[in-house]
Design a protein around this motif. Structure first.
Motif, PDB file in Angstrom:
ATOM      1  N   SER A   9      -0.939  22.686  10.658  1.00  0.00           N
ATOM      2  CA  SER A   9      -1.391  23.221   9.392  1.00  0.00           C
ATOM      3  C   SER A   9      -0.640  22.623   8.212  1.00  0.00           C
ATOM      4  N   SER A  10       0.505  21.975   8.429  1.00  0.00           N
ATOM      5  CA  SER A  10       1.305  21.447   7.332  1.00  0.00           C
ATOM      6  C   SER A  10       1.145  19.950   7.152  1.00  0.00           C
ATOM      7  N   ILE A  11       0.311  19.315   7.949  1.00  0.00           N
ATOM      8  CA  ILE A  11       0.183  17.857   7.871  1.00  0.00           C
ATOM      9  C   ILE A  11      -0.946  17.462   6.929  1.00  0.00           C
ATOM     10  N   VAL A  12      -2.158  17.938   7.197  1.00  0.00           N
ATOM     11  CA  VAL A  12      -3.304  17.568   6.375  1.00  0.00           C
ATOM     12  C   VAL A  12      -4.085  18.824   5.994  1.00  0.00           C
ATOM     13  N   VAL A  13      -4.821  18.724   4.917  1.00  0.00           N
ATOM     14  CA  VAL A  13      -5.645  19.852   4.481  1.00  0.00           C
ATOM     15  C   VAL A  13      -6.816  20.056   5.427  1.00  0.00           C
ATOM     16  N   GLU A  14      -7.452  18.953   5.808  1.00  0.00           N
ATOM     17  CA  GLU A  14      -8.566  18.987   6.752  1.00  0.00           C
ATOM     18  C   GLU A  14      -8.375  17.901   7.792  1.00  0.00           C
ATOM     19  N   VAL A  15      -8.777  18.180   9.022  1.00  0.00           N
ATOM     20  CA  VAL A  15      -8.680  17.165  10.068  1.00  0.00           C
ATOM     21  C   VAL A  15      -9.611  16.006   9.733  1.00  0.00           C
ATOM     22  N   LEU A  16      -9.334  14.833  10.297  1.00  0.00           N
ATOM     23  CA  LEU A  16     -10.126  13.640  10.018  1.00  0.00           C
ATOM     24  C   LEU A  16     -11.524  13.770  10.611  1.00  0.00           C
ATOM     25  N   ARG A  17     -12.532  13.558   9.718  1.00  0.00           N
ATOM     26  CA  ARG A  17     -13.924  13.502  10.142  1.00  0.00           C
ATOM     27  C   ARG A  17     -14.468  12.148   9.720  1.00  0.00           C
ATOM     28  N   ASN A  20     -13.879  11.859   5.243  1.00  0.00           N
ATOM     29  CA  ASN A  20     -12.695  12.215   4.444  1.00  0.00           C
ATOM     30  C   ASN A  20     -11.489  11.352   4.772  1.00  0.00           C
ATOM     31  N   TYR A  21     -11.724  10.089   5.138  1.00  0.00           N
ATOM     32  CA  TYR A  21     -10.616   9.241   5.566  1.00  0.00           C
ATOM     33  C   TYR A  21      -9.598   9.025   4.454  1.00  0.00           C
ATOM     34  N   ASP A  22     -10.067   8.789   3.221  1.00  0.00           N
ATOM     35  CA  ASP A  22      -9.144   8.485   2.124  1.00  0.00           C
ATOM     36  C   ASP A  22      -8.179   9.642   1.879  1.00  0.00           C
ATOM     37  N   ASP A  23      -8.709  10.862   1.802  1.00  0.00           N
ATOM     38  CA  ASP A  23      -7.844  12.029   1.591  1.00  0.00           C
ATOM     39  C   ASP A  23      -6.924  12.236   2.793  1.00  0.00           C
ATOM     40  N   TRP A  24      -7.498  12.070   3.972  1.00  0.00           N
ATOM     41  CA  TRP A  24      -6.713  12.279   5.198  1.00  0.00           C
ATOM     42  C   TRP A  24      -5.560  11.285   5.293  1.00  0.00           C
ATOM     43  N   SER A  25      -5.842  10.003   5.052  1.00  0.00           N
ATOM     44  CA  SER A  25      -4.802   8.978   5.175  1.00  0.00           C
ATOM     45  C   SER A  25      -3.703   9.174   4.136  1.00  0.00           C
ATOM     46  N   ALA A  26      -4.066   9.648   2.934  1.00  0.00           N
ATOM     47  CA  ALA A  26      -3.057   9.900   1.907  1.00  0.00           C
ATOM     48  C   ALA A  26      -2.109  11.021   2.337  1.00  0.00           C
ATOM     49  N   LYS A  29       0.117   9.750   5.213  1.00  0.00           N
ATOM     50  CA  LYS A  29       1.179   8.846   4.768  1.00  0.00           C
ATOM     51  C   LYS A  29       2.323   9.638   4.143  1.00  0.00           C
ATOM     52  N   SER A  30       2.001  10.607   3.292  1.00  0.00           N
ATOM     53  CA  SER A  30       3.047  11.428   2.668  1.00  0.00           C
ATOM     54  C   SER A  30       3.851  12.173   3.724  1.00  0.00           C
ATOM     55  N   TYR A  31       3.149  12.702   4.697  1.00  0.00           N
ATOM     56  CA  TYR A  31       3.842  13.444   5.755  1.00  0.00           C
ATOM     57  C   TYR A  31       4.791  12.541   6.542  1.00  0.00           C
ATOM     58  N   MET A  32       4.300  11.371   6.939  1.00  0.00           N
ATOM     59  CA  MET A  32       5.118  10.470   7.750  1.00  0.00           C
ATOM     60  C   MET A  32       6.297   9.916   6.970  1.00  0.00           C
ATOM     61  N   LEU A  33       6.118   9.688   5.679  1.00  0.00           N
ATOM     62  CA  LEU A  33       7.256   9.263   4.859  1.00  0.00           C
ATOM     63  C   LEU A  33       8.316  10.350   4.817  1.00  0.00           C
ATOM     64  N   ALA A  34       7.872  11.598   4.687  1.00  0.00           N
ATOM     65  CA  ALA A  34       8.817  12.719   4.638  1.00  0.00           C
ATOM     66  C   ALA A  34       9.543  12.903   5.961  1.00  0.00           C
ATOM     67  N   GLN A  35       8.858  12.601   7.060  1.00  0.00           N
ATOM     68  CA  GLN A  35       9.441  12.784   8.387  1.00  0.00           C
ATOM     69  C   GLN A  35      10.100  11.509   8.927  1.00  0.00           C
ATOM     70  N   ASP A  36      10.174  10.470   8.086  1.00  0.00           N
ATOM     71  CA  ASP A  36      10.791   9.202   8.476  1.00  0.00           C
ATOM     72  C   ASP A  36      10.054   8.582   9.670  1.00  0.00           C
ATOM     73  N   LEU A  37       8.712   8.639   9.616  1.00  0.00           N
ATOM     74  CA  LEU A  37       7.893   8.094  10.691  1.00  0.00           C
ATOM     75  C   LEU A  37       7.011   6.934  10.237  1.00  0.00           C
ATOM     76  N   TRP A  38       6.994   6.650   8.935  1.00  0.00           N
ATOM     77  CA  TRP A  38       6.071   5.654   8.404  1.00  0.00           C
ATOM     78  C   TRP A  38       6.382   4.242   8.888  1.00  0.00           C
ATOM     79  N   ASP A  39       7.626   3.985   9.306  1.00  0.00           N
ATOM     80  CA  ASP A  39       7.985   2.649   9.790  1.00  0.00           C
ATOM     81  C   ASP A  39       7.150   2.240  10.990  1.00  0.00           C
TER      82      ASP A  39
END
Length: 682
Positions: A9-17, A20-26, A29-39
């Motif tokens: 529930s804290s990763i994305v507003v809506e699951v990928l369908r 909504n790829y653009d909103d989902w990917s944004a 990306k923010s989540y993975m940067l915060a969790q040090d996973l974007w590398d």
């Protein structure tokens, strides 16, 4: 390294369908940067060969590589739980976070490049015009829908949602059967072929829903619909099978052209065969193998798998992978099931389950839901064995050089890892060279069976002619011998099958001693690339488990001591203390808890202690009841209820502890987990 917590529930507003790829990917990306996973998605300075973290052998990575592997798994898990189920099905076999991310990005690009023609784009520019139609179609209101279509005849083929769905798509998704039938009557055969943004036709939607009446009315009007794949490349019958809709799948299979299943190197047929096996639609799977034997080894274009590999992932479908209790095994042996039946054998009324031969004992067994489960287990085993027989027949016609192309080496190694004895035996009989193939760590099947703690696979060694010594002297890519494999920590899934850390430690010692008894004595002092002998590796690997085993033994002993103290208090009604005992536990310790003690010494003491405890409880109850009867002067109306009430906690204690006693006794004094008397099988 800190643990990365994943919360859907804290990763994305809506699951990928599909829309909504653009909103989902944004958000991702923010989540993975915060969790040090974007590398893992955009790795800095990525070197060739570093793309997939898990390409290195798990057991021999450096500590930092293990940390990277955990982070890759965290990133991949975040992507997986943020996708809609039909999107997840397209990346579920991917083990690299970056590959999964790139796959989803490529899917989005594909949708963009296959956008609708300009004329339809202009027609769909104002979606608000069709909001009323969407409401009527979703609610299943045919009268209102008919009035709207009378005013706007073109609306029956207009895409009225942001994801490109027509009114027919909307009605199917909502499960409005009558409205679907009416809409199909109004539409031309070509109109039924219109696909939404992700490439799904109306029939693909119906296949996902599993409502057969919807599919029938469309196919009657346009038989070509069964040939149209969705955006993921799956034809309707495959989509239905993936969704485990048995009735729908059987109907679509009966109307799908046979030549379609063989097109494109058998891509559609391979997918259908794999999913029918996974969904337990055995009659379809048998029919496919009977009509098109080559599908057994045909690789699909999506996951690059085939039916043989799919079967190697399912150990519970075989007798060797079943975990039945004694009473379940007895019922299993009493069940009678007739020979396997394919789809063609019971046409035209295709059933989701094969025909059963009901005998009196079967009827008795099937009267209980718990016994019905055992019946289904045996049914799975019989049909899986028949599927395997037909697959092996196909394998026997191939040249050894083609085994790699067909993924048979992978299937063989999976079967070893998952402990599927039947697959190993049958595949080796038609291709003995498979015994000498290597897994990703450079281990032959015998070494791999030790590493994955598959005792039934390991026992096959005793059934080889002359106890093939070639297996005993080999080493893997890291100079580990078979004894090193036995000295490594067991997979957590295998340890979890055994209750209690002490019994887990005992099981690992049994493995080490068994392997030690068959290898060359020189193997005991042989050093791997890390300079460790098998004994040193064992001590290092099991340091924590041995400490946990010691703690577990003390806890069991402590609880038994408390019960013993209560027994003596009841019988002698005086205070009791254990002199000379440990201040923390209240009982004397007589073991130094060395490695070898867990093999026999400690379990034997625990068995003796528990047996003595049960005898003490029994004698206490006899003494209590006798004393109560004497005190109450034989008044049974008081003695019997009080005795029964007093026996409740005692009975509960015995029920909880007796299975542990049985498990310890069998593990210590039973026949063992290895079959040294196995008959020759090859």
């Amino acid at each position: 390294m800190t643990t990365t917590n994943i919360s859907p529930s804290s990763i994305v507003v809506e699951v990928l369908r599909g829309d909504n790829y653009d909103d989902w990917s944004a958000c991702m990306k923010s989540y993975m940067l915060a969790q040090d996973l974007w590398d893992f998605i955009e790795p800095p300075g990525l070197q060739e060969g570093d793309q997939e973290v898990d390409s290195k052998p798990i057991d021999h990575q450096e500590s930092d590589s293990k940390a990277l592997r955990r982070k890759n798994a965290a990133a991949l898990h975040a992507i997986q739980i943020s996708c809609a189920p039909y999107i997840l099905s397209k990346i579920r076999s991917i083990t690299s976070a970056k590959v999964a991310w790139d796959t989803l990005a490529n899917m989005q690009k594909l949708q963009v490049t296959t956008a609708e023609p300009p004329q339809l784009s202009r027609m769909n520019a104002g979606l608000d015009r069709w909001r009323e139609l969407y409401k009527h179609a979703h609610e299943g209101n045919w009268e209102a829908t008919k009035r709207f279509l009378d005013l706007h005849p073109e609306a029956k083929i207009v895409k009225i949602t942001p994801v490109g769905e027509t009114a027919l798509h909307v009605a199917i998704a909502a499960g409005n059967v009558k409205l679907v039938e009416k809409l199909v009557e109004l539409m031309s055969p070509e109109d039924l072929e219109i696909a939404e943004q992700a490439g799904c036709s109306a029939l693909s939607y119906a296949a996902m829903q599993g409502i057969t009446k919807m599919a029938k009315c469309m196919i009657i009007k346009n038989k070509k619909l069964v040939n149209l794949p969705n955006g993921g490349g799956c034809i309707p019958v495959v989509v239905s099978c993936l969704g485990n809709h048995k009735d729908m799948t059987h109907y679509l299979y009966s109307v799908t052209p046979a030549e379609l299943l063989c097109e494109d190197s058998g891509n559609h047929g391979s997918l259908l065969l794999q999913f029918s096996i996974a969904s337990e639609m055995f009659d379809i799977a048998l029919d496919l193998l009977q009509r098109f034997p080559s599908l057994a080894t045909a690789l699909d274009k999506i996951w690059k798998l085939n039916a043989v590999t799919q079967l190697s992932f399912l150990p519970d479908r075989f007798h060797s992978g079943s975990r039945l209790a004694f009473w379940q095994r007895w019922i299993y042996s009493c069940i009678h099931i007739g020979p396997p039946i394919s789809f063609s054998d019971h046409m035209p009324q295709a059933s989701s389950r094969p025909r059963k031969e009901y005998h009196v004992i079967n009827l008795i067994i099937l009267s209980s839901p718990r016994h019905k489960q055992i019946y289904d287990v045996k049914l799975n085993h019989i049909y899986s064995a028949e599927l395997l027989r037909r697959m092996v027949k196909r394998i026997s016609t191939l040249d050894f050089e083609k085994y790699g192309e067909c993924g048979l080496f992978r299937a063989f190694n999976n079967a070893v890892k998952n402990g599927i004895v039947e697959m190993i035996v049958e595949m080796v009989k038609v291709c003995p060279n498979l015994m000498h193939t290597l897994d990703k760590n450079g281990r032959v099947f015998l070494m791999s069976s030790i590493a994955h703690r598959q005792e039934k696979i390991f026992s096959l060694f005793y059934g080889l002619e002359g106890r093939n010594g070639n297996f005993l002297s080999v080493t893997d890519f890291f100079d580990n011998t078979m004894l090193h494999c036995a000295g490594e920590l067991s997979p957590s899934t295998q340890l979890a099958r055994i209750s209690g850390a002490a019994l887990q430690m005992q099981r690992e010692l049994q493995w080490y001693r068994e392997v030690e008894s068959i290898v060359n004595p020189r193997a005991k002092t042989y050093c791997n690339q890390n300079g460790e002998t098998p004994g040193q590796l064992f001590t290092k690997s099991y340091e924590k488990l041995m400490a946990a085993g010691e703690k577990w033994m003390k806890q069991v002993a402590t609880s038994s001591t408390v019960v013993g103290a209560l027994i003596i208090t009841v019988m002698f009604t005086e205070a009791f203390t254990v002199p000379g005992g440990n201040k923390d536990t209240g009982f004397p310790e007589s073991s130094r808890y060395s490695e070898n003690d867990f093999l026999k010494s400690l379990p034997r003491k625990l068995v003796i202690g528990l047996c003595t405890l049960f005898i003490s409880i029994a004698t206490m109850m006899v003494a209590f009841c006798a004393a109560l009867r004497i005190v109450m002067d034989g008044r049974l109306e008081v003695v019997i209820p009080v005795s029964l009430l007093a026996g409740i906690p005692v009975t509960l204690f015995i029920l909880l502890q007796f299975p542990l006693l049985v498990e310890i006794f069998i593990s210590t004094y039973g026949p063992g987990i290895f079959n040294r008397k196995m008959k020759r099988w090859y």
